[in-house]
Design a protein around this motif. Sequence first.
Motif, mmCIF file in Angstrom:
data_model
loop_
_atom_site.group_PDB
_atom_site.id
_atom_site.type_symbol
_atom_site.label_atom_id
_atom_site.label_comp_id
_atom_site.label_asym_id
_atom_site.label_seq_id
_atom_site.Cartn_x
_atom_site.Cartn_y
_atom_site.Cartn_z
ATOM 1 N N HIS A 6 36.821 54.020 45.460
ATOM 2 C CA HIS A 6 36.765 52.903 44.315
ATOM 3 C C HIS A 6 35.493 53.198 43.502
ATOM 4 C CE1 HIS A 6 39.981 50.261 45.701
ATOM 5 N NE2 HIS A 6 39.627 50.331 47.040
ATOM 6 N N GLU A 9 36.300 55.903 40.966
ATOM 7 C CA GLU A 9 37.205 55.419 39.805
ATOM 8 C C GLU A 9 36.359 54.455 39.084
ATOM 9 O OE1 GLU A 9 40.918 54.583 37.904
ATOM 10 O OE2 GLU A 9 40.168 56.086 39.420
ATOM 11 N N LEU A 10 35.649 53.534 39.353
ATOM 12 C CA LEU A 10 34.992 52.879 38.647
ATOM 13 C C LEU A 10 33.885 53.738 37.580
ATOM 14 C CD1 LEU A 10 33.726 50.069 37.500
ATOM 15 C CD2 LEU A 10 32.107 50.065 39.616
ATOM 16 N N ARG A 12 34.340 56.749 36.647
ATOM 17 C CA ARG A 12 35.170 57.442 35.731
ATOM 18 C C ARG A 12 35.453 56.585 34.552
ATOM 19 N NH1 ARG A 12 40.463 58.294 34.321
ATOM 20 N NH2 ARG A 12 41.058 57.143 35.847
ATOM 21 N N ARG A 13 35.904 55.290 34.932
ATOM 22 C CA ARG A 13 36.342 54.288 34.000
ATOM 23 C C ARG A 13 35.159 54.037 32.977
ATOM 24 N NH1 ARG A 13 41.451 53.518 33.780
ATOM 25 N NH2 ARG A 13 42.690 53.690 35.691
ATOM 26 N N GLU A 91 40.122 49.707 29.992
ATOM 27 C CA GLU A 91 39.398 50.532 30.980
ATOM 28 C C GLU A 91 39.046 49.506 32.241
ATOM 29 O OE1 GLU A 91 39.454 53.734 31.832
ATOM 30 O OE2 GLU A 91 40.240 54.035 29.950
ATOM 31 N N PHE A 95 41.124 49.126 35.883
ATOM 32 C CA PHE A 95 40.451 49.280 37.240
ATOM 33 C C PHE A 95 40.594 48.106 38.167
ATOM 34 C CE2 PHE A 95 36.718 48.137 40.053
ATOM 35 C CZ PHE A 95 36.602 49.459 40.559
#
Length: 132
Positions: A6, A9-10, A12-13, A91, A95
């Motif tokens: 998680h 992913e955060l 990356r965004r 974005e 998420f």
Amino acid sequence: MPLLEHLRELRRRLVISAIAIAIGTTVAWFFYEPLINLVRRPWEEFQRSGAARGVEVPDLVITGIATPFTLQLQVTVVAGIVATSPIWLYEIWAFITPGLHKREKRWTVIFLAAAVPLFAAGVWLAYAFLPK
């Protein structure tokens, strides 16, 4: 999904959003003159209306050595944020979306369809009514 995934992913965004804002700011840097004129127009209208009523309104003054550069940077960063709002809003929402239920995911399209025009309307309202 584990917590570290998680967080990846955060990250990356957030990086995608930051890159988009940096590109928007760079593009706005080349359009600084029209942008600063757009920002100064309400103040100049206020000066003219104050002079017509007999009120002395001070001129815009830049004090300090680095103030012109700082002003240019602030104007272009805000323009970059406004111009890239569809990207970073998407974005953020992308998420959040995987954690939602199926019926809640339907609101994604409504959110994106409403968020961008409402954000633009808020910017326009602030610009239109700030001098008043």
